[in-house]
Design a protein around this motif. Structure first.
Motif, short mmCIF file in Angstrom:
data_model
loop_
_atom_site.label_atom_id
_atom_site.label_comp_id
_atom_site.label_asym_id
_atom_site.label_seq_id
_atom_site.Cartn_x
_atom_site.Cartn_y
_atom_site.Cartn_z
N THR A 197 -51.56 -22.15 49.20
CA THR A 197 -52.71 -21.24 49.34
C THR A 197 -53.38 -21.45 50.70
O THR A 197 -53.79 -20.49 51.36
N ASP A 212 -57.32 -32.23 47.75
CA ASP A 212 -56.66 -32.38 46.45
C ASP A 212 -56.83 -33.82 46.00
O ASP A 212 -56.88 -34.73 46.82
N ILE A 213 -56.88 -33.98 44.69
CA ILE A 213 -57.11 -35.33 44.13
C ILE A 213 -55.81 -36.11 44.00
O ILE A 213 -55.84 -37.34 43.87
N VAL A 225 -52.56 -33.35 35.99
CA VAL A 225 -53.84 -33.05 36.67
C VAL A 225 -53.81 -31.68 37.34
O VAL A 225 -54.86 -31.11 37.65
N ALA A 226 -52.62 -31.12 37.54
CA ALA A 226 -52.50 -29.79 38.16
C ALA A 226 -52.67 -28.68 37.13
O ALA A 226 -52.84 -27.51 37.50
N ASP A 281 -61.93 -35.82 45.03
CA ASP A 281 -62.40 -34.92 43.99
C ASP A 281 -63.17 -33.73 44.60
O ASP A 281 -64.25 -33.92 45.18
N LEU A 282 -62.60 -32.55 44.49
CA LEU A 282 -63.25 -31.30 44.91
C LEU A 282 -63.91 -31.43 46.28
O LEU A 282 -63.24 -31.67 47.27
N ASN A 299 -57.72 -22.67 43.44
CA ASN A 299 -56.86 -22.45 42.27
C ASN A 299 -56.83 -23.78 41.53
O ASN A 299 -55.87 -24.54 41.60
N CYS A 311 -58.36 -28.09 45.67
CA CYS A 311 -57.20 -28.12 44.75
C CYS A 311 -56.00 -27.47 45.42
O CYS A 311 -55.35 -26.59 44.85
N CYS A 312 -55.69 -27.93 46.63
CA CYS A 312 -54.72 -27.21 47.47
C CYS A 312 -53.28 -27.38 47.04
O CYS A 312 -52.40 -26.62 47.45
N GLY A 313 -52.96 -28.39 46.21
CA GLY A 313 -51.58 -28.59 45.78
C GLY A 313 -50.65 -28.77 46.97
O GLY A 313 -50.93 -29.55 47.90
C1 LIG Z 1 -52.98 -25.19 39.74
S1 LIG Z 1 -52.67 -26.34 41.07
C2 LIG Z 1 -52.96 -25.27 42.46
C3 LIG Z 1 -52.31 -25.71 43.73
C4 LIG Z 1 -52.33 -24.68 44.86
N1 LIG Z 1 -53.66 -24.27 45.20
C5 LIG Z 1 -51.49 -23.49 44.47
O1 LIG Z 1 -52.04 -22.45 44.07
O2 LIG Z 1 -50.26 -23.61 44.54
C6 LIG Z 1 -54.14 -27.30 40.94
C7 LIG Z 1 -54.27 -28.47 41.91
O3 LIG Z 1 -55.58 -29.03 41.71
C8 LIG Z 1 -55.55 -30.42 41.91
N2 LIG Z 1 -56.74 -30.99 41.27
C9 LIG Z 1 -56.98 -31.13 39.96
N3 LIG Z 1 -58.20 -31.66 39.77
C10 LIG Z 1 -58.75 -31.82 41.00
C11 LIG Z 1 -60.00 -32.32 41.46
N4 LIG Z 1 -60.95 -32.73 40.61
N5 LIG Z 1 -60.25 -32.35 42.79
C12 LIG Z 1 -59.29 -31.93 43.67
N6 LIG Z 1 -58.08 -31.46 43.29
C13 LIG Z 1 -57.82 -31.40 41.96
C14 LIG Z 1 -54.21 -30.82 41.34
O4 LIG Z 1 -53.78 -32.06 41.85
C15 LIG Z 1 -53.31 -29.63 41.75
O5 LIG Z 1 -52.64 -29.89 42.94
#
Ligand SMILES: C[S@@+](CC[C@H](N)C(=O)[O-])C[C@H]1O[C@@H](n2cnc3c(N)ncnc32)[C@H](O)[C@@H]1O
Length: 260
Positions: free
Chosen positions: A106, A123-124, A189-190, A147-148, A166, A100-102
């Motif tokens: 991070t 990241d998805i 989704v974030a 996904d994850l 995160n 979930c690197c956004g």
């Molecule tokens: C809260 S943000 C955190 C981003 C980054 N880690 C930060 O702290 O700035 C959550 C991220 O999780 C991703 N995400 C949500 N569901 C996911 C999944 N099932 N697999 C991978 N990434 C996912 C979103 O696209 C989003 O970029």
């Protein structure tokens, strides 16, 4: 921008629009605009509620300047605790994945803090992946879409020293109560973590039991109110949880060790 402008008037407009740090924002917008027309556009969009970081195209995170594209989650100051907690539990030259690197904020901070022997991110959201790839360019950090754990090279299964996530953890019903900056300008989704906010984190916990090496750690961010349920999920996944809280950052990080 060299054209003289009425900075006090700009500060007043931003303050009236609810910008708490109006003086700082005024200076950043002035720096970010290369003409009066560009400044007028940025100010109008800021007053209409666009996040400052999306307007500038970058955010500060853990002392680093990180590019943030439209729609991509803006890294929050509180997430510095997640990075600190990860650094505290990890040994030298770890193999690390940032789920979930956004934007990759991070991941970038982990690259700087940990000197990992292998670091990857997933990241998805393709927009987040593109942004993270840009922020991590030249660092030899692959960023996978999916996904994850699913897009990770399978030979890392059971060999990771550290998994950081995160993940979204806002309960679905609470998403509507978030400030418009988040609700309207960051991808759902974030933010949306399902009914109790822990839907994604439960899956992270289950996967971590499989992907961590014995003695490896998972480190995630959560709300304080979620700690009890999250620790139960981590324990059920065979991990040994611990909790870190930082009053100043208003942040909670949960660590979980796979027993050796
Ligand atoms: C809260 S943000 C955190 C981003 C980054 N880690 C930060 O702290 O700035 C959550 C991220 O999780 C991703 N995400 C949500 N569901 C996911 C999944 N099932 N697999 C991978 N990434 C996912 C979103 O696209 C989003 O970029």
């Amino acid at each position: 921008m060299t054209t003289p402008i009425d900075r006090p008037a700009l500060v007043r407009r931003l303050r009236a629009a609810g910008c708490v740090y109006a003086e700082d924002e005024a200076d950043l917008l002035l720096d970010g605009a290369d003409s009066p027309a560009a400044l007028a556009d940025l100010v109008a969009r800021r007053i209409a509620g666009e996040p400052l970081e999306h307007l500038l195209g970058w955010a500060e995170f853990c002392g680093l300047r990180v590019a943030v594209d439209p729609g991509v989650f803006v890294p929050r100051g509180r997430t510095a605790l997640l990075v600190a907690a990860a650094a505290a539990v990890t040994g030298p030259a770890p193999a690390v994945v940032d789920l979930c690197c956004g934007s990759g904020a991070t991941t970038l901070a982990l690259a700087r803090r940990l000197a990992p022997r292998w670091l990857a991110a997933t990241d998805i959201d393709p927009a987040a992946v593109a942004c993270a790839r840009r922020n991590l360019a030249g660092l030899d950090v692959p960023v996978f879409t999916g996904d994850l754990f699913a897009p990770l090279p399978p030979h890392w299964r059971g060999r990771l020293d550290l998994v950081v996530a995160n993940a979204p953890y806002v309960p679905t019903e609470a998403v509507a109560l978030l400030p418009p900056e988040a609700r309207l300008h960051e991808a759902p989704v974030a933010l949306d973590g399902g009914a109790d906010g822990l839907a994604v984190l439960r899956r992270v916990a289950a996967g971590a039991g499989e992907w961590l090496a014995p003695g490896g750690h998972l480190v995630v961010e959560a709300a304080e109110s979620q700690v009890e349920a999250l620790c139960a999920a981590l324990t059920a996944a065979g991990l040994v949880p611990g909790v870190r809280h930082d009053e100043d950052l208003e942040a909670t990080a949960v660590t979980a060790r796979r027993p050796a």
